[in-house]
Design a protein around this motif. Sequence first.
Motif, PDB file in Angstrom:
ATOM      1  N   THR B  77       9.607  -9.800  11.731  1.00 28.10           N
ATOM      2  CA  THR B  77       9.012  -8.523  12.150  1.00 28.10           C
ATOM      3  C   THR B  77       9.485  -7.378  11.257  1.00 28.10           C
ATOM      4  OG1 THR B  77       9.011  -9.347  14.430  1.00 28.10           O
ATOM      5  CG2 THR B  77       8.658  -6.985  14.122  1.00 28.10           C
ATOM      6  N   LEU B  78      10.781  -7.350  10.987  1.00 29.19           N
ATOM      7  CA  LEU B  78      11.316  -6.288  10.126  1.00 29.19           C
ATOM      8  C   LEU B  78      10.678  -6.335   8.746  1.00 29.19           C
ATOM      9  CD1 LEU B  78      15.102  -6.605  11.048  1.00 29.19           C
ATOM     10  CD2 LEU B  78      13.672  -4.607  11.477  1.00 29.19           C
ATOM     11  N   ASN B  79      10.606  -7.519   8.178  1.00 31.62           N
ATOM     12  CA  ASN B  79      10.024  -7.637   6.842  1.00 31.62           C
ATOM     13  C   ASN B  79       8.551  -7.247   6.846  1.00 31.62           C
ATOM     14  OD1 ASN B  79      12.411  -8.483   5.693  1.00 31.62           O
ATOM     15  ND2 ASN B  79      11.983 -10.651   5.964  1.00 31.62           N
ATOM     16  N   HIS B  80       7.866  -7.667   7.898  1.00 28.91           N
ATOM     17  CA  HIS B  80       6.448  -7.334   7.968  1.00 28.91           C
ATOM     18  C   HIS B  80       6.250  -5.823   8.071  1.00 28.91           C
ATOM     19  CE1 HIS B  80       2.210  -7.844   8.752  1.00 28.91           C
ATOM     20  NE2 HIS B  80       2.335  -6.974   9.736  1.00 28.91           N
ATOM     21  N   CYS B  81       7.046  -5.189   8.905  1.00 33.74           N
ATOM     22  CA  CYS B  81       6.908  -3.738   9.063  1.00 33.74           C
ATOM     23  C   CYS B  81       7.278  -3.011   7.774  1.00 33.74           C
ATOM     24  CB  CYS B  81       7.769  -3.249  10.234  1.00 33.74           C
ATOM     25  SG  CYS B  81       7.144  -3.773  11.845  1.00 33.74           S
ATOM     26  N   LYS B  82       8.298  -3.502   7.085  1.00 33.11           N
ATOM     27  CA  LYS B  82       8.656  -2.893   5.801  1.00 33.11           C
ATOM     28  C   LYS B  82       7.481  -2.989   4.826  1.00 33.11           C
ATOM     29  CE  LYS B  82      13.646  -3.750   5.538  1.00 33.11           C
ATOM     30  NZ  LYS B  82      14.661  -4.630   4.903  1.00 33.11           N
ATOM     31  N   ASN B  83       6.897  -4.177   4.744  1.00 33.67           N
ATOM     32  CA  ASN B  83       5.762  -4.361   3.834  1.00 33.67           C
ATOM     33  C   ASN B  83       4.594  -3.469   4.230  1.00 33.67           C
ATOM     34  OD1 ASN B  83       7.205  -6.267   2.447  1.00 33.67           O
ATOM     35  ND2 ASN B  83       6.311  -8.010   3.548  1.00 33.67           N
ATOM     36  N   ALA B  86       5.371   0.037   3.182  1.00 32.69           N
ATOM     37  CA  ALA B  86       5.281   0.170   1.727  1.00 32.69           C
ATOM     38  C   ALA B  86       3.824   0.181   1.286  1.00 32.69           C
ATOM     39  CB  ALA B  86       6.033  -0.982   1.052  1.00 32.69           C
ATOM     40  N   ALA B  87       3.008  -0.669   1.921  1.00 31.01           N
ATOM     41  CA  ALA B  87       1.592  -0.715   1.558  1.00 31.01           C
ATOM     42  C   ALA B  87       0.902   0.591   1.924  1.00 31.01           C
ATOM     43  CB  ALA B  87       0.913  -1.891   2.264  1.00 31.01           C
ATOM     44  N   ALA B  88       1.266   1.151   3.084  1.00 28.05           N
ATOM     45  CA  ALA B  88       0.658   2.422   3.500  1.00 28.05           C
ATOM     46  C   ALA B  88       1.029   3.528   2.524  1.00 28.05           C
ATOM     47  CB  ALA B  88       1.112   2.776   4.908  1.00 28.05           C
ATOM     48  N   LYS B  89       2.275   3.500   2.095  1.00 25.52           N
ATOM     49  CA  LYS B  89       2.723   4.525   1.155  1.00 25.52           C
ATOM     50  C   LYS B  89       2.000   4.378  -0.184  1.00 25.52           C
ATOM     51  CE  LYS B  89       6.858   6.447  -1.009  1.00 25.52           C
ATOM     52  NZ  LYS B  89       8.288   6.257  -1.271  1.00 25.52           N
ATOM     53  N   ALA B  90       1.860   3.133  -0.622  1.00 21.74           N
ATOM     54  CA  ALA B  90       1.226   2.898  -1.915  1.00 21.74           C
ATOM     55  C   ALA B  90      -0.256   3.249  -1.881  1.00 21.74           C
ATOM     56  CB  ALA B  90       1.409   1.440  -2.329  1.00 21.74           C
ATOM     57  N   SER B  91      -0.889   3.009  -0.731  1.00 26.83           N
ATOM     58  CA  SER B  91      -2.344   3.178  -0.693  1.00 26.83           C
ATOM     59  C   SER B  91      -2.764   4.633  -0.535  1.00 26.83           C
ATOM     60  CB  SER B  91      -2.938   2.339   0.433  1.00 26.83           C
ATOM     61  OG  SER B  91      -2.494   2.829   1.678  1.00 26.83           O
ATOM     62  N   ASN B  92      -1.994   5.412   0.228  1.00 30.16           N
ATOM     63  CA  ASN B  92      -2.460   6.790   0.425  1.00 30.16           C
ATOM     64  C   ASN B  92      -1.405   7.845   0.123  1.00 30.16           C
ATOM     65  OD1 ASN B  92      -0.745   6.663   2.585  1.00 30.16           O
ATOM     66  ND2 ASN B  92      -2.347   6.384   4.112  1.00 30.16           N
ATOM     67  N   GLY B  93      -0.261   7.377  -0.344  1.00 33.17           N
ATOM     68  CA  GLY B  93       0.719   8.341  -0.807  1.00 33.17           C
ATOM     69  C   GLY B  93       1.388   9.146   0.276  1.00 33.17           C
ATOM     70  N   ARG B  94       1.176   8.731   1.542  1.00 36.83           N
ATOM     71  CA  ARG B  94       1.811   9.502   2.602  1.00 36.83           C
ATOM     72  C   ARG B  94       3.276   9.096   2.732  1.00 36.83           C
ATOM     73  NH1 ARG B  94      -1.075   6.899   7.920  1.00 36.83           N
ATOM     74  NH2 ARG B  94      -0.173   4.853   7.761  1.00 36.83           N
ATOM     75  N   ALA B  95       3.947   9.637   3.725  1.00 37.88           N
ATOM     76  CA  ALA B  95       5.369   9.366   3.895  1.00 37.88           C
ATOM     77  C   ALA B  95       5.618   7.879   4.040  1.00 37.88           C
ATOM     78  CB  ALA B  95       5.877  10.095   5.136  1.00 37.88           C
ATOM     79  N   ALA B  96       6.850   7.475   3.763  1.00 39.46           N
ATOM     80  CA  ALA B  96       7.186   6.056   3.794  1.00 39.46           C
ATOM     81  C   ALA B  96       6.991   5.466   5.176  1.00 39.46           C
ATOM     82  CB  ALA B  96       8.620   5.850   3.338  1.00 39.46           C
ATOM     83  N   HIS B  97       7.045   6.267   6.187  1.00 43.02           N
ATOM     84  CA  HIS B  97       6.776   5.788   7.539  1.00 43.02           C
ATOM     85  C   HIS B  97       5.864   6.788   8.226  1.00 43.02           C
ATOM     86  CE1 HIS B  97       9.560   8.848   8.854  1.00 43.02           C
ATOM     87  NE2 HIS B  97      10.414   8.383   7.967  1.00 43.02           N
ATOM     88  N   PRO B  98       5.012   6.324   9.119  1.00 44.11           N
ATOM     89  CA  PRO B  98       4.038   7.205   9.745  1.00 44.11           C
ATOM     90  C   PRO B  98       4.577   7.884  10.985  1.00 44.11           C
ATOM     91  CG  PRO B  98       3.598   4.967  10.394  1.00 44.11           C
ATOM     92  CD  PRO B  98       4.819   4.935   9.510  1.00 44.11           C
ATOM     93  N   LEU B  99       5.891   7.881  11.170  1.00 46.76           N
ATOM     94  CA  LEU B  99       6.430   8.452  12.392  1.00 46.76           C
ATOM     95  C   LEU B  99       6.154   9.946  12.506  1.00 46.76           C
ATOM     96  CD1 LEU B  99       9.799   6.543  12.667  1.00 46.76           C
ATOM     97  CD2 LEU B  99       7.825   6.342  14.161  1.00 46.76           C
TER      98      LEU B  99
END
Lengths: 176, 192
Positions: B77-83, B86-99
């Motif tokens: 789960t941790l690895n999946h959430c990290k990925n 990271a994918a969200a950050k790479a795709s739209n340049g937003r913060a590393a986490h959507p919190l």
Amino acid sequence: MRTPTDPTSDACAPFRELVSARFDGEPVDERALRVHLAGCDACRGFEREVAALSERFDALRAAAPSAELRAAGLPRARAAGLARIGPARIGRFAAALSGFAAVTVGLLLLERRPLAPSRPDQPAPAVPGALAGLSALAEEGVADDVHRLGDLPERELLAALRTNDRTQPALPERTR
Amino acid sequence: MDEIDPEELRALQAGDPSALEACFRVYGARVWRLALGLLGRPEDADDATQEVFLRVLDKAGRFEGRSRFSTWIHRVTLNHCKNRLAAAKASNGRAAHPLDEATATVDGAPGPAERAGVRDERGRLFELLAGLAPEQREVLVLRELEGASYREIAAALSVPVGTVMSRLARARERLVALGAARLATPTRPPAR
């Protein structure tokens, strides 16, 4: 005397680790911690804050997946289980199944109406869609599956199918 | 902490999709809470949970029994959430986490400008978690939401127990600082 959330009290960092660990029920050097806490307001305050913060997590601990997820989670997982069989195997099975259905329908139609014209002035009957599908399957190399499933006279049937024009319209109404 | 029945685990490792039912029953809520704590949005946690269990079905054969199965699932789960982050950050340049967006989703607050007035406890907690470094958030969520021991957290993250201890303390220090600054949290006597 330090305030409870004083960020500059680096000398207390090891003791705050002990406070945090003791709160979590981990074994720590109780004596050293007691001695430090007796003279440090900041770390005693931190001890209280750690407990308060933990209570904040009650809202998240009580959170549960939606009913939608509980209902949908397993079907999707099962679908993935099928996917693990492998697309190639599923595709081959589906092709064989389609071929079997096509042959069944085709044979029923062939039985009811011959492929060759009964009189020279009548147009040749079209290949029904299902039989055309079978021909296409044969060309895609799945005729073996069709043959095994249906135990059919494959060579004769396919030869007959290939001599007919697949572009012609559907089989005309059966003459009575 | 409940664990999957050994027979069901063997079936899962053999690739039996029907064993996922037992697996989901035991670990589904835990995986979802962990994903929620790490990703911050219930809809993301839903998606991540589905994806984690697909991965579990695919990879369970690699579980060698050196740790509890729950620890292994935590790691997945941790690895999946990290990925995912990271994918969200790479795709739209937003913060590393959507919190940062979590408050609006969870409690209906329309945006950052209104966050000071949020009332929902969960939304405020997400806001606090957003201020943590990812490695601090991981240990804190595993400890506070899953009740994992330091040893279990260390196994899930492949780090020494001492690292877990220091990261947790730093995370709590940070949250205390953030909480005191933003929320005027009333202090209570120690619970334990």
